[in-house]
Enzyme design. Sequence first.
Site, PDB file in Angstrom:
ATOM      1  N   ARG A 276       0.813  -1.221   0.000  1.00 47.83           N
ATOM      2  CA  ARG A 276       0.000   0.000   0.000  1.00 47.83           C
ATOM      3  C   ARG A 276       0.846   1.271   0.000  1.00 47.83           C
ATOM      4  O   ARG A 276       0.394   2.311  -0.461  1.00 47.83           O
ATOM      5  CB  ARG A 276      -0.998  -0.016   1.155  1.00 47.83           C
TER       6      ARG A 276
ATOM      7  N   GLU B  75       5.901  -9.519  15.865  1.00 51.16           N
ATOM      8  CA  GLU B  75       5.308 -10.126  17.054  1.00 51.16           C
ATOM      9  C   GLU B  75       5.378 -11.654  17.003  1.00 51.16           C
ATOM     10  O   GLU B  75       5.631 -12.298  18.002  1.00 51.16           O
ATOM     11  CB  GLU B  75       3.845  -9.702  17.187  1.00 51.16           C
TER      12      GLU B  75
END
Length: 186
Positions: free
Chosen positions: A59, A96
């Site tokens: 994006r 993460e």
Amino acid sequence: MVDLARYIRDIPDYPKPGILFRDITPMLADPEALKTAAHAMAEPFMDQQIDIVAAAEARGFIFAAPLAMQLGAGFVPIRKPGKLPFDLHSFAYELEYGSDELQVHIDGVKPGQRVLIVDDLLATGGTMEACCRLLEKCDAKIVGCSFLIHLANLGGEQRLNPYTCHSVLTYDQDDMEAELSPSSRS
């Protein structure tokens, strides 16, 4: 002036429960909204002598090319492994739940060039921090980072210190209303 916040669609529980996804596709489909967004992202950097606008896939690419044209700069893509065909600088970083890697052509950014890094969204800042580290390996002068949306309470801006961060729309995690950045109120 186009009210960009009205073009951001909120989608609860996407991509997983508890996440409020900020969908920019309605804004991308409207030519005036897209033009307004690109201008608002570029505006604070118009007098900064930007040489290169860089962005990570995917994006970020949407905004990088129009910003580069407005700033009279080139565009350099930052990609995931296996996407670029020439000699590369690479930067591996932790997420993460695992790790990732970003790459840029070794001749994409020359030492000392003034670079603006852009993306659609700043959340935790992990990908943008990796972009900064990758471009530091190229000896680039990072002028700043520009975003359409900033999810303010997720700590991304702190991870990008000392770089200047500009966002057009700012949300708190559970806010349905966006705050227009002061520099975007023209």
